[in-house]
Scaffold this motif. Sequence first.
Motif, PDB file in Angstrom:
ATOM      1  N   ILE A 137       6.860  17.932 -12.658  1.00 46.35           N
ATOM      2  CA  ILE A 137       5.610  17.411 -13.205  1.00 46.35           C
ATOM      3  C   ILE A 137       5.322  17.976 -14.590  1.00 46.35           C
ATOM      4  O   ILE A 137       4.767  17.278 -15.445  1.00 46.35           O
ATOM      5  CB  ILE A 137       4.421  17.689 -12.246  1.00 46.35           C
ATOM      6  CG1 ILE A 137       3.119  17.088 -12.798  1.00 46.35           C
ATOM      7  CG2 ILE A 137       4.264  19.174 -11.941  1.00 46.35           C
ATOM      8  CD1 ILE A 137       3.117  15.601 -12.961  1.00 46.35           C
ATOM      9  N   ILE A 138       5.713  19.218 -14.858  1.00 43.60           N
ATOM     10  CA  ILE A 138       5.407  19.824 -16.154  1.00 43.60           C
ATOM     11  C   ILE A 138       6.141  19.093 -17.279  1.00 43.60           C
ATOM     12  O   ILE A 138       5.517  18.637 -18.253  1.00 43.60           O
ATOM     13  CB  ILE A 138       5.779  21.320 -16.166  1.00 43.60           C
ATOM     14  CG1 ILE A 138       5.017  22.079 -15.068  1.00 43.60           C
ATOM     15  CG2 ILE A 138       5.507  21.932 -17.538  1.00 43.60           C
ATOM     16  CD1 ILE A 138       3.528  22.095 -15.219  1.00 43.60           C
ATOM     17  N   GLU A 139       7.457  18.984 -17.158  1.00 46.84           N
ATOM     18  CA  GLU A 139       8.221  18.309 -18.212  1.00 46.84           C
ATOM     19  C   GLU A 139       7.873  16.825 -18.326  1.00 46.84           C
ATOM     20  O   GLU A 139       7.789  16.300 -19.437  1.00 46.84           O
ATOM     21  CB  GLU A 139       9.721  18.518 -18.009  1.00 46.84           C
ATOM     22  CG  GLU A 139      10.168  19.972 -18.156  1.00 46.84           C
ATOM     23  CD  GLU A 139       9.691  20.626 -19.446  1.00 46.84           C
ATOM     24  OE1 GLU A 139       9.669  19.943 -20.495  1.00 46.84           O
ATOM     25  OE2 GLU A 139       9.332  21.812 -19.418  1.00 46.84           O
ATOM     26  N   GLN A 143       6.945  15.226 -21.755  1.00 43.92           N
ATOM     27  CA  GLN A 143       7.940  14.348 -22.345  1.00 43.92           C
ATOM     28  C   GLN A 143       7.758  12.888 -21.936  1.00 43.92           C
ATOM     29  O   GLN A 143       7.310  12.062 -22.727  1.00 43.92           O
ATOM     30  CB  GLN A 143       9.347  14.823 -21.938  1.00 43.92           C
ATOM     31  CG  GLN A 143       9.668  16.244 -22.390  1.00 43.92           C
ATOM     32  CD  GLN A 143      11.067  16.654 -21.975  1.00 43.92           C
ATOM     33  OE1 GLN A 143      12.016  15.920 -22.169  1.00 43.92           O
ATOM     34  NE2 GLN A 143      11.192  17.834 -21.401  1.00 43.92           N
ATOM     35  N   SER A 144       8.094  12.559 -20.702  1.00 41.42           N
ATOM     36  CA  SER A 144       8.170  11.164 -20.273  1.00 41.42           C
ATOM     37  C   SER A 144       6.850  10.426 -20.413  1.00 41.42           C
ATOM     38  O   SER A 144       6.830   9.225 -20.706  1.00 41.42           O
ATOM     39  CB  SER A 144       8.637  11.089 -18.816  1.00 41.42           C
ATOM     40  OG  SER A 144       9.827  11.805 -18.624  1.00 41.42           O
ATOM     41  N   LEU A 145       5.729  11.117 -20.182  1.00 41.01           N
ATOM     42  CA  LEU A 145       4.426  10.464 -20.233  1.00 41.01           C
ATOM     43  C   LEU A 145       3.693  10.742 -21.542  1.00 41.01           C
ATOM     44  O   LEU A 145       2.501  10.431 -21.682  1.00 41.01           O
ATOM     45  CB  LEU A 145       3.566  10.935 -19.050  1.00 41.01           C
ATOM     46  CG  LEU A 145       4.138  10.621 -17.666  1.00 41.01           C
ATOM     47  CD1 LEU A 145       3.291  11.257 -16.572  1.00 41.01           C
ATOM     48  CD2 LEU A 145       4.233   9.110 -17.448  1.00 41.01           C
ATOM     49  N   GLY A 146       4.407  11.303 -22.510  1.00 43.15           N
ATOM     50  CA  GLY A 146       3.766  11.737 -23.752  1.00 43.15           C
ATOM     51  C   GLY A 146       3.166  10.620 -24.571  1.00 43.15           C
ATOM     52  O   GLY A 146       2.279  10.857 -25.398  1.00 43.15           O
ATOM     53  N   LEU A 211      -1.812  20.454 -20.244  1.00 41.08           N
ATOM     54  CA  LEU A 211      -0.670  19.617 -20.610  1.00 41.08           C
ATOM     55  C   LEU A 211      -1.068  18.151 -20.729  1.00 41.08           C
ATOM     56  O   LEU A 211      -0.616  17.445 -21.633  1.00 41.08           O
ATOM     57  CB  LEU A 211       0.431  19.759 -19.556  1.00 41.08           C
ATOM     58  CG  LEU A 211       1.113  21.123 -19.497  1.00 41.08           C
ATOM     59  CD1 LEU A 211       1.972  21.216 -18.247  1.00 41.08           C
ATOM     60  CD2 LEU A 211       1.963  21.345 -20.742  1.00 41.08           C
ATOM     61  N   ALA A 212      -1.913  17.673 -19.816  1.00 42.10           N
ATOM     62  CA  ALA A 212      -2.263  16.258 -19.803  1.00 42.10           C
ATOM     63  C   ALA A 212      -3.183  15.867 -20.949  1.00 42.10           C
ATOM     64  O   ALA A 212      -3.055  14.774 -21.506  1.00 42.10           O
ATOM     65  CB  ALA A 212      -2.926  15.907 -18.471  1.00 42.10           C
ATOM     66  N   LEU A 340       9.614  18.768 -27.654  1.00 43.99           N
ATOM     67  CA  LEU A 340       9.352  18.229 -26.321  1.00 43.99           C
ATOM     68  C   LEU A 340       9.437  19.293 -25.234  1.00 43.99           C
ATOM     69  O   LEU A 340       8.889  19.125 -24.154  1.00 43.99           O
ATOM     70  CB  LEU A 340      10.327  17.094 -26.012  1.00 43.99           C
ATOM     71  CG  LEU A 340      10.140  15.824 -26.842  1.00 43.99           C
ATOM     72  CD1 LEU A 340      11.167  14.783 -26.447  1.00 43.99           C
ATOM     73  CD2 LEU A 340       8.734  15.265 -26.691  1.00 43.99           C
ATOM     74  N   LEU A 341      10.137  20.381 -25.510  1.00 40.41           N
ATOM     75  CA  LEU A 341      10.215  21.459 -24.537  1.00 40.41           C
ATOM     76  C   LEU A 341       9.193  22.556 -24.823  1.00 40.41           C
ATOM     77  O   LEU A 341       8.700  23.210 -23.917  1.00 40.41           O
ATOM     78  CB  LEU A 341      11.617  22.069 -24.526  1.00 40.41           C
ATOM     79  CG  LEU A 341      12.720  21.238 -23.863  1.00 40.41           C
ATOM     80  CD1 LEU A 341      14.033  22.001 -23.882  1.00 40.41           C
ATOM     81  CD2 LEU A 341      12.350  20.880 -22.434  1.00 40.41           C
TER      82      LEU A 341
END
Length: 438
Positions: A137-139, A143-146, A211-212, A340-341
């Motif tokens: 969920i963190i990455e 990344q994917s939902l950025g 993060l969100a 991204l990381l």
Amino acid sequence: MSTRIGIGLLGLGTVGAGVASILQTPEGRHPLIADLDLVRIAVRDRNRTRPIALDESILTTSPEAVVDDPAVDVVVEVMGGIEPARTLIMRAIAAGKSVVTANKSVIARHGEEIAAAAAAAGVYVLIEAAVGGGIPIIEPLKQSLGSNRIQRVSGIINGTTNYILSRMAEEGADYNAVLRDAQDLGYAEADPAADVEGLDAADKIAILSGLAFGGPIDRNGIYTAGISTLQSRDVDYATQLGYGVKLLAVAESMEPDPSHPTSLPLAVSVQPTLVPNDHPLAGVNGVNNAILVEGDPIGRVMFYGPGAGSGPTASAVVADILNIAGIRQLKPADGNLDPLLAASSWRACHLANKEQTSQRNYVRFKTENAPGVIGRIGSCFGDHNVSIQSIVQLEASDAGAEIVVITHVVGNGQMSAALKAIHAIEGVLSLDAHLGCL
């Protein structure tokens, strides 16, 4: 040509032993795992019997010796607690070493400080295992939902409480009896307060919020209510009304506040909540976790899986190590982080005042078994502009009646005022339960 990467492990408990087991058995796993060398491990007791075979020469009782060892390139912190974990993480960063941690308590309270130090030193601090165990969920949030405007993150992110609530719903069991079973099975600690009072979930939703929504929030300001006072009758009543009860952690963006025009207000809470049977989170039972992300344009995405334990959490830890290893293999360390990381903040956020947030509510009153009480309760809610979805009398006897009310979405300030007024109504004996409701 591959470059060997030295791993230093702080802690060899449940998660640490799982990490060590993966690193020592690379066959059939990602090929980069074979390039990871477990070179130093900090333990509390060198003479303790361990579930895995280890070279005794790499064990030490000094965590500082692990961090300072020149053969250690990546420090993995799985010892838990706030101190000395925070100090050791900062020490590793200052030494130019990337860190992987499963420590939600440290990141929830000191994540901003740690991220700033890591960015200045040109190293990574990766935290996938801090939330959701083996659930990625963190990455995905980074990344994917950025590209999405995230509107809401909600989830069942504590396996202990979810196990307890699942058993109470399925068997009609008493909270204390199920808690004892959970302790016997190793799902709950001898002191279960962090889980059952919602503190663990609050740490995790604080991390997910940052993060969100792009900015850190005050962990200590999160409204938190646990399940320790939840009565089995409320779980039973919820079932009768078409709901399940879950300890739900929620972070939701709100309309900008004129008094904080440059800061995004967030409604963040942890509380027992009625979840409709047709909701995606309703079927998440046992020790499983699930996190529902809602955004534009993606809509709803749910991440589901085992939320704790040696295997799942160790899996997330090693995945973070592989992320760092992959970057090192592609280019030499040059102080330029992959955006991204790397952790980053791009806006200011703040917690909205609880009285300014809104939700649906489940409330249960104990009243006299007398004509007109339900009407007076309904009228009082109406006087305070609280719209009622349903109001029912579920039990009645000479000793009294139980009235259950489910409201539509209403401001928490309005709801508090209404409940205070209802408490003064003739025939209302007590307010025995107040839960959230989706």
